[in-house]
Design a protein around this motif. Structure first.
Motif, PDB file in Angstrom:
ATOM      1  N   ASN A   4      30.974 -18.031 -25.801  1.00  0.00           N
ATOM      2  CA  ASN A   4      32.500 -17.561 -25.981  1.00  0.00           C
ATOM      3  C   ASN A   4      32.526 -15.956 -26.205  1.00  0.00           C
ATOM      4  O   ASN A   4      31.980 -15.105 -26.988  1.00  0.00           O
ATOM      5  CB  ASN A   4      32.802 -18.144 -27.648  1.00  0.00           C
ATOM      6  N   LEU A   5      33.606 -15.016 -25.703  1.00  0.00           N
ATOM      7  CA  LEU A   5      33.527 -13.818 -25.575  1.00  0.00           C
ATOM      8  C   LEU A   5      33.454 -13.374 -27.166  1.00  0.00           C
ATOM      9  O   LEU A   5      35.231 -13.635 -27.748  1.00  0.00           O
ATOM     10  CB  LEU A   5      34.533 -13.109 -24.410  1.00  0.00           C
ATOM     11  N   VAL A   6      33.056 -12.656 -27.902  1.00  0.00           N
ATOM     12  CA  VAL A   6      33.639 -11.687 -28.896  1.00  0.00           C
ATOM     13  C   VAL A   6      33.928 -10.202 -29.010  1.00  0.00           C
ATOM     14  O   VAL A   6      34.041  -9.741 -29.699  1.00  0.00           O
ATOM     15  CB  VAL A   6      32.381 -11.935 -30.037  1.00  0.00           C
ATOM     16  N   ARG A   7      33.719  -9.845 -27.680  1.00  0.00           N
ATOM     17  CA  ARG A   7      33.739  -8.996 -27.462  1.00  0.00           C
ATOM     18  C   ARG A   7      33.731  -7.979 -26.221  1.00  0.00           C
ATOM     19  O   ARG A   7      32.448  -7.837 -25.717  1.00  0.00           O
ATOM     20  CB  ARG A   7      32.288  -7.340 -28.098  1.00  0.00           C
ATOM     21  N   ALA A   8      34.655  -7.091 -25.856  1.00  0.00           N
ATOM     22  CA  ALA A   8      34.470  -6.633 -24.679  1.00  0.00           C
ATOM     23  C   ALA A   8      34.651  -4.683 -24.926  1.00  0.00           C
ATOM     24  O   ALA A   8      35.598  -4.465 -25.852  1.00  0.00           O
ATOM     25  CB  ALA A   8      36.084  -7.221 -23.859  1.00  0.00           C
ATOM     26  N   THR A   9      34.044  -4.377 -24.494  1.00  0.00           N
ATOM     27  CA  THR A   9      34.116  -2.813 -24.671  1.00  0.00           C
ATOM     28  C   THR A   9      33.878  -2.009 -23.245  1.00  0.00           C
ATOM     29  O   THR A   9      33.611  -1.826 -22.020  1.00  0.00           O
ATOM     30  CB  THR A   9      32.128  -2.129 -25.109  1.00  0.00           C
ATOM     31  N   ALA A  62      41.596 -15.956 -34.774  1.00  0.00           N
ATOM     32  CA  ALA A  62      42.622 -15.286 -35.621  1.00  0.00           C
ATOM     33  C   ALA A  62      43.579 -14.472 -35.140  1.00  0.00           C
ATOM     34  O   ALA A  62      44.430 -13.840 -35.107  1.00  0.00           O
ATOM     35  CB  ALA A  62      41.934 -14.761 -36.827  1.00  0.00           C
ATOM     36  N   GLY A  63      43.156 -13.576 -34.208  1.00  0.00           N
ATOM     37  CA  GLY A  63      43.322 -12.448 -33.704  1.00  0.00           C
ATOM     38  C   GLY A  63      41.906 -11.121 -33.064  1.00  0.00           C
ATOM     39  O   GLY A  63      41.467 -11.239 -32.781  1.00  0.00           O
ATOM     40  N   ASN A  64      43.176 -10.521 -31.655  1.00  0.00           N
ATOM     41  CA  ASN A  64      41.964  -9.611 -31.222  1.00  0.00           C
ATOM     42  C   ASN A  64      42.991  -8.421 -31.825  1.00  0.00           C
ATOM     43  O   ASN A  64      43.331  -7.968 -33.037  1.00  0.00           O
ATOM     44  CB  ASN A  64      42.293  -9.585 -29.786  1.00  0.00           C
ATOM     45  N   TYR A  65      41.356  -7.556 -31.975  1.00  0.00           N
ATOM     46  CA  TYR A  65      41.776  -5.529 -32.450  1.00  0.00           C
ATOM     47  C   TYR A  65      41.027  -5.519 -31.693  1.00  0.00           C
ATOM     48  O   TYR A  65      39.748  -5.629 -31.034  1.00  0.00           O
ATOM     49  CB  TYR A  65      41.398  -5.965 -33.419  1.00  0.00           C
ATOM     50  N   THR A  66      41.649  -4.229 -31.311  1.00  0.00           N
ATOM     51  CA  THR A  66      40.764  -3.046 -30.403  1.00  0.00           C
ATOM     52  C   THR A  66      40.783  -1.519 -31.117  1.00  0.00           C
ATOM     53  O   THR A  66      42.050  -1.422 -32.216  1.00  0.00           O
ATOM     54  CB  THR A  66      42.248  -3.052 -28.934  1.00  0.00           C
ATOM     55  N   ARG A  67      40.808  -1.092 -30.836  1.00  0.00           N
ATOM     56  CA  ARG A  67      39.760   0.693 -31.917  1.00  0.00           C
ATOM     57  C   ARG A  67      38.898   1.161 -30.653  1.00  0.00           C
ATOM     58  O   ARG A  67      38.561   0.528 -29.797  1.00  0.00           O
ATOM     59  CB  ARG A  67      39.168   0.485 -33.039  1.00  0.00           C
ATOM     60  N   THR A  68      38.960   2.801 -30.598  1.00  0.00           N
ATOM     61  CA  THR A  68      39.276   3.710 -29.478  1.00  0.00           C
ATOM     62  C   THR A  68      38.187   4.572 -30.865  1.00  0.00           C
ATOM     63  O   THR A  68      38.057   4.814 -32.020  1.00  0.00           O
ATOM     64  CB  THR A  68      40.027   4.512 -28.929  1.00  0.00           C
TER      65      THR A  68
END
Length: 354
Positions: A179-184, A211-217
């Motif tokens: 399962n995909l857990v992180r995309a950078t 539970a949902g996706n979270y994006t940070r920069t």
């Protein structure tokens, strides 16, 4: 074993023949390479630039041809000695065919040693310079990029230059069940050779969770490489036959660590590592040809027979490699079988000489 004067005479004559064959091959490669490089109506480079690209690509291309250049040079060299009856005088004086084979092998290995230094050390560097002189229109086209894997992290790169700078990096990390857990995503990567890592700039990271996706920069993030850092760009961008032995060994270790298929690389690696045995085997065949069935024939017949034998063994080697991959046979076995055939034929021809 002490080398005598006739040994040096044979070695000098064969080295001269091999050098002449090498020059002829290089001229042909330059002519065909120039035609291939310059074709197309959109070509914008100058004649000098195209010629330089072709010349810079020659050293690496010669690597696979050296055994056959050596073989053809031995056929021609011994043909010249035989035509002038010098080989006959040596045989009458008590010099055996095995001693002639020793002299010829020394010449062949010396020639191979010089050419190996050229292909291993000069070849990769000259190829990099040739790539930097590519057609501007071709360089302006977007690259399809390169894929690289370490563990559960799959990395896609738009490009990596000679100094290790990365352009447009995308990483996808999976968990143990796929399962995909992180995309950078990052716009660039700057190498830090001492730490074996890159400093990724303008990074956008998305964490994927049920539970949902979270994006940070962030402005910066480090990506540490676990395999050999210095050869990364070479291993990612080049085909197996274009890698040096050192880079190829590093890449094979990386593939084994990642549990990936290494057959194609191992066949190429072992083929190049066993080249000295191949060269000596071909020299034995050359001597057997010239002093045996081709003793009374002309130079044209000898050259034709030499080219035919070289093509046969070349196709044999190229056929056994894919067959080994297809039937999951050991790569070393696929490399050694042609060597056994070469040595068998060469020893058989020499044993028949009286």
């Amino acid at each position: 074993m002490i080398l005598r004067q006739y040994d040096f005479y044979i070695i000098r004559g064969l080295l001269l023949s091999m050098t002449v064959v090498l020059l002829c091959i290089v001229v042909l490669m330059c002519l065909f390479g120039f035609v291939d490089e310059a074709r197309g109506s959109g070509e914008t480079r100058s004649f000098a630039t195209i010629a330089l690209v072709v010349v810079l690509g020659i050293p690496l291309q010669l690597g696979e041809m050296v055994p056959y250049i050596t073989f053809l040079g031995a056929v021609i060299g011994f043909g010249v000695l035989s035509a002038s009856s010098e080989v006959t005088v040596l045989r009458v004086a008590g010099v055996s065919q095995w001693r002639l084979a020793v002299s010829a092998s020394i010449a062949a290995l010396a020639f191979l040693g010089v050419m190996s230094l050229v292909t291993e050390f000069l070849g990769p560097t000259s190829t990099e310079h040739a790539n930097s002189l590519e057609d501007p229109e071709a360089k302006s086209k977007p690259s399809r990029g390169y894929w690289y894997r370490e563990g559960n992290v799959f990395t896609w790169l738009r490009d990596v230059d000679e100094t290790g700078n990365l352009t447009e990096v995308k990483q996808f990390e999976f968990d143990g069940i796929g399962n995909l857990v992180r995309a950078t995503a990052a716009q660039k990567g700057t190498p830090a050779a001492r730490s074996g890592s890159w400093s990724l700039g303008n990074v956008s990271e998305t964490l994927i969770d049920p539970a949902g996706n979270y994006t940070r920069t962030s402005n910066q993030r480090d990506w540490k490489l676990h395999s050999d850092f210095s050869s990364f760009a070479t291993r990612v961008k080049r085909e197996p036959e274009d890698l040096s032995l050192v880079d190829m060994h590093s890449h094979i270790q990386y593939l084994k660590d990642e549990g990936m298929e290494t057959g194609q690389f191992e066949i190429t690696f072992w083929s190049r590592l066993t080249t000295p045995f191949m060269v000596v085997g071909l020299v034995l065949i050359a001597i057997g040809f010239v002093l045996g069935p081709l003793r009374e024939t002309g130079m044209g017949t000898r050259i034709t027979a030499g080219i035919g034998a070289g093509v046969f063994f070349g196709y044999l080697q190229q056929t056994l490699g894919p067959m080994a991959l297809l039937y999951d046979a050991p790569p070393l076995l696929a490399v050694c079988l042609p060597l056994i055939v070469m040595w068998g034929v060469g020893l058989f021809l020499l044993c028949r000489l009286t």
